[in-house]
Design a protein around this motif. Structure first.
Motif, mmCIF file in Angstrom:
data_model
loop_
_atom_site.group_PDB
_atom_site.id
_atom_site.type_symbol
_atom_site.label_atom_id
_atom_site.label_comp_id
_atom_site.label_asym_id
_atom_site.label_seq_id
_atom_site.Cartn_x
_atom_site.Cartn_y
_atom_site.Cartn_z
ATOM 1 N N GLY A 103 141.502 123.728 30.523
ATOM 2 C CA GLY A 103 142.833 123.581 29.957
ATOM 3 C C GLY A 103 143.854 124.302 30.811
ATOM 4 O O GLY A 103 143.728 124.365 32.027
ATOM 5 N N LYS A 104 144.861 124.881 30.118
ATOM 6 C CA LYS A 104 145.902 125.581 30.835
ATOM 7 C C LYS A 104 146.209 126.901 30.165
ATOM 8 O O LYS A 104 145.797 127.146 29.033
ATOM 9 N N VAL A 105 146.954 127.699 30.899
ATOM 10 C CA VAL A 105 147.350 129.008 30.409
ATOM 11 C C VAL A 105 148.846 128.964 30.138
ATOM 12 O O VAL A 105 149.614 128.387 30.904
ATOM 13 N N THR A 106 149.263 129.596 29.019
ATOM 14 C CA THR A 106 150.687 129.662 28.711
ATOM 15 C C THR A 106 150.996 130.998 28.078
ATOM 16 O O THR A 106 150.096 131.711 27.607
ATOM 17 N N PHE A 150 133.037 134.842 28.938
ATOM 18 C CA PHE A 150 133.191 133.666 29.805
ATOM 19 C C PHE A 150 133.006 134.040 31.282
ATOM 20 O O PHE A 150 133.354 135.153 31.697
ATOM 21 N N ASP A 151 132.422 133.089 32.021
ATOM 22 C CA ASP A 151 132.466 133.121 33.492
ATOM 23 C C ASP A 151 133.718 132.357 33.923
ATOM 24 O O ASP A 151 133.914 131.183 33.551
ATOM 25 N N ILE A 152 134.560 133.005 34.661
ATOM 26 C CA ILE A 152 135.846 132.401 35.053
ATOM 27 C C ILE A 152 135.624 131.612 36.352
ATOM 28 O O ILE A 152 135.328 132.178 37.409
ATOM 29 N N LEU A 153 135.734 130.295 36.239
ATOM 30 C CA LEU A 153 135.501 129.429 37.401
ATOM 31 C C LEU A 153 136.790 129.067 38.132
ATOM 32 O O LEU A 153 136.788 128.858 39.353
ATOM 33 N N ALA A 154 137.887 128.936 37.449
ATOM 34 C CA ALA A 154 139.168 128.611 38.080
ATOM 35 C C ALA A 154 140.269 129.184 37.197
ATOM 36 O O ALA A 154 140.185 129.078 35.977
ATOM 37 N N LEU A 164 139.443 126.852 34.158
ATOM 38 C CA LEU A 164 138.099 126.379 33.831
ATOM 39 C C LEU A 164 137.225 127.594 33.544
ATOM 40 O O LEU A 164 137.060 128.470 34.394
ATOM 41 N N LEU A 165 136.644 127.629 32.282
ATOM 42 C CA LEU A 165 135.809 128.751 31.860
ATOM 43 C C LEU A 165 134.452 128.219 31.425
ATOM 44 O O LEU A 165 134.336 127.116 30.893
ATOM 45 N N ARG A 166 133.376 129.046 31.664
ATOM 46 C CA ARG A 166 132.027 128.690 31.173
ATOM 47 C C ARG A 166 131.617 129.736 30.123
ATOM 48 O O ARG A 166 131.619 130.920 30.398
ATOM 49 N N HIS A 167 131.280 129.209 28.951
ATOM 50 C CA HIS A 167 130.842 130.088 27.868
ATOM 51 C C HIS A 167 129.453 130.625 28.217
ATOM 52 O O HIS A 167 128.517 129.860 28.455
ATOM 53 N N LYS A 168 129.329 131.938 28.267
ATOM 54 C CA LYS A 168 128.091 132.546 28.731
ATOM 55 C C LYS A 168 126.922 132.274 27.799
ATOM 56 O O LYS A 168 125.790 132.071 28.269
ATOM 57 N N ALA A 169 127.153 132.261 26.515
ATOM 58 C CA ALA A 169 126.048 132.115 25.559
ATOM 59 C C ALA A 169 125.483 130.715 25.557
ATOM 60 O O ALA A 169 124.258 130.522 25.485
ATOM 61 N N THR A 170 126.331 129.680 25.633
ATOM 62 C CA THR A 170 125.869 128.300 25.527
ATOM 63 C C THR A 170 125.968 127.528 26.821
ATOM 64 O O THR A 170 125.355 126.462 26.953
ATOM 65 N N GLY A 171 126.732 128.004 27.809
ATOM 66 C CA GLY A 171 126.909 127.276 29.071
ATOM 67 C C GLY A 171 127.925 126.160 28.982
ATOM 68 O O GLY A 171 128.087 125.378 29.919
#
Length: 632
Positions: A92-95, A57-61, A80-87
């Motif tokens: 969501g959130k982190v817990t 993933f590219d980590i956007l936020a 907010l994450l971008r999947h590198k293979a499909t874009g």
């Protein structure tokens, strides 16, 4: 400040609950993937377990680089994450998941529907793509909320800047200093209330004018301000301004350029502080300092000042004249060395070198000449009673000391001179009253009483005449033209009548020679000179009176000279000849008060003449009275 919050508050994940998030990811403390949801597995057919999350993933936020502590601190923020293979975007959130793991609860986030065509689909995965489209739309909505949050933050920042601007404007409006704001070209755009109050000009009268012209300076000042503005540099000066009502006042002016982020001037701000009171105080102080400095330099008394460290800081010319010291001897010397230097100028005998008074010391200096000086010391303090230095004050009291000495001698002499005739008068009159004497004895006693009374009367008359002359300074003199022979003949007759009984040699027949004089006063002066010649010469010697002339000051002067062959005078006697109460003979064998020649000098000076005395000790003296000759 409003913050973006998701519609649902997600509980801590459990294995059953994670099934609702097919795109969830669980990582350990090193961000290594331990588990993924089945939705994520369908997007990425490669093996996910055991890989770092950053590989997929590219980590956007959030924008910070992921670590366990950062992730846990960002639990309330959107991830907010971008999947590198499909874009595909996943949001969501982190817990926290158990103790050492972190769970990303993710759903598809659609930023642009055009992105859907980039997602590889298989026939059997159409329903899955529809679900992804729904999740992408939801994620896009949340992204818009994030942008809205950023917009709210920018608006809040702008509101804060506007509030600061209003606060600064209020502060500038309330200050007593005149504030002027000009544009980048130097033309005035705004002035505060203090400027209006001090200058008398309304804002509409000055807005649009050039800043340099508004300062009321001369052409050179205006040109200098213009040159500084063109160079985008600051300017500082003290200027004399003129208000609208014509009154003048001083300002301390500062002009500063204001630069934008690109280094370009967008405004000039000028602050003018009213320094009229300070300037007035400085001018008053400067004027007083000039007066004090002139007084300091012109004073006949000596002044020496020391700073609070005890180092000599200044001295005046009178002090140098008194002591004969040179400026280089006094430069920055300490006070104790200055005191030693003074002692070196005094007499060697310490008992006679200094006489202590209640507030001063009397120094008897032998260098550069015999001088008696009164020395006082005072501490200088400022308006707050703080010590600032020491002032040494020196006053030449040589004349006063000498006058005091002469007065003492006069009182002693006068007591003797008055007591002698009074004793004779008292004794002989008492004898005549108590005893009987024959006619010859009575006549002899009465002659003695008369002679002593004449002596007493002369002493008193001399004192009174001298006092009158000093008090009136010639105002009681009646000066008229007289023939010189008439004055001399009358003086010779009075001299004989006074009982001196001494023949005077005189031979002068120029009856046309005239002088201007007070007849009685000039005769009194001439009789005093004749009397001195008689008293200080032996009866067998000749006293000669003669007339001669000389040219002086472009006039012809006539001299009445009295020459005797008596005891004469030494140079020391000549130095004190005209001092009051001074007598060349201190033995008391020759009667007199020491006022005769002093009286003669005063009379001749009021006549516009003078007295010349020449003498040889043991051979005699010549005293000449000089008067201006009247033209025929």
């Amino acid at each position: 400040m409003r913050q973006f919050r998701p519609a649902l508050q997600l509980p801590s994940p459990t294995p059953d609950f994670l099934a609702f998030f097919p795109f969830h990811v669980i990582v350990d403390e090193h961000l290594i993937i331990q588990e993924t949801g089945h939705g994520l597995q369908s997007l990425d057919f490669a093996q996910c377990h055991g890989r770092n999350i950053a590989d997929l993933f590219d980590i956007l936020a959030p924008i910070e680089f992921f670590c366990l502590q950062v992730l846990l601190s960002e639990r309330e923020q959107t991830c907010l994450l971008r999947h590198k293979a499909t874009g595909v975007l996943l949001g969501g959130k982190v817990t926290k998941h158990h103790q050492r793991y972190v769970a990303f609860l993710l759903i598809p986030w659609v930023a642009d529907t055009a992105d859907i065509k980039h997602i590889p689909l298989q026939p059997k995965s159409i329903k899955r793509a529809q679900r992804q489209l729904f999740y992408s739309s939801l994620l896009n909505t949340r992204k818009l909320n994030v942008q809205k949050k950023q917009l709210f933050q920018a608006h809040a920042l702008l509101s804060m800047r506007e509030s600061e601007s209003r606060t600064l404007t209020h502060i500038v409006s309330m200050t007593d200093n005149s504030v002027i704001i000009a544009n980048a070209l130097g033309y005035i755009e705004w002035v505060n209330e203090a400027f209006v109050r001090r200058s008398g000009y309304l804002p509409e009268e000055v807005i649009g004018r050039y800043l340099g012209d508004l300062m009321d300076g001369d052409e050179d000042t205006a040109e200098q301000i213009k040159r500084q503005l063109q160079l985008k540099q600051s300017y500082h000066a003290e200027l004399l301004r003129t208000a609208k009502d014509g009154t003048s006042y001083w300002v301390d002016l500062d002009i500063e350029p204001l630069f934008d982020a690109n280094g370009q001037v967008f405004n000039y701000i000028a602050v003018a502080r009213d320094i009229t009171e300070r300037k007035t105080a400085q001018e008053t102080s400067s004027r007083l300092h000039g007066i004090m400095q002139s007084t300091f330099e012109l004073s006949p008394d000596g002044f020496v000042t020391f700073n609070k460290k005890g180092v000599l800081s200044s001295f005046n010319p009178a002090f140098l004249n008194m002591t004969g010291l040179q400026p280089e001897q006094l430069y920055a010397i300490p006070q104790d060395e200055f005191v030693r230097l003074l002692k070196s100028l005094c007499q060697d005998d310490e008992t006679s070198a200094a006489q202590r008074l209640p507030d001063a010391v009397v120094l008897r200096m032998t260098k550069p000449k015999l001088t008696v000086i009164k020395h006082s010391v005072r501490e200088a303090q400022d308006s707050d009673d703080r010590f600032v230095g020491t002032i040494h004050y020196f006053r030449d009291i040589t004349q006063e000391s000498e006058l005091h000495r002469m007065k003492g001698e006069f009182l002693s002499m006068a007591a003797h001179e008055l007591r002698t005739p009074m004793s004779s008068i008292h004794g002989f009159t008492e004898l005549l009253l108590k005893r009987e004497f024959n006619a010859d004895q009575q006549k002899d006693m009465l002659a003695t009483v008369h002679r002593q009374s004449v002596r007493l009367t002369k002493l008193i008359n001399d004192l009174l005449d001298l006092a009158k002359i000093e008090a009136r300074k010639g105002m009681s003199f009646d000066i008229r033209p007289y023939r010189l022979t008439d004055i001399v003949d009358t003086a010779l007759k009075e001299f004989l009548v006074s009982g001196e009984g001494r023949a005077i040699s005189f031979n002068f027949n120029n009856h046309a020679l005239k002088v201007s004089a007070d007849f009685d006063k000039l005769i009194q002066a001439l009789v005093n000179v004749l009397s001195n010649a008689h008293k200080y010469s032996d009866p067998g010697t000749e006293i000669r009176l003669y007339i001669h002339e000389q040219q002086k000051y472009q006039h012809t002067y006539v001299g009445i000279a009295v020459e005797d062959h008596g005891i004469g005078m030494s140079k020391e006697h000549m130095d004190h000849l005209f001092e009051r109460f001074y007598r060349a003979d201190t033995s008391g064998s020759i009667p007199g008060t020491g006022l005769g020649l002093c009286l003669v000098k005063e009379i001749m000076e009021i006549h516009g003449g003078w007295v010349d005395v020449s003498s040889v000790y043991g051979e005699g003296s010549v005293v000449t009275l000089w008067l201006k000759k009247l033209k025929d």
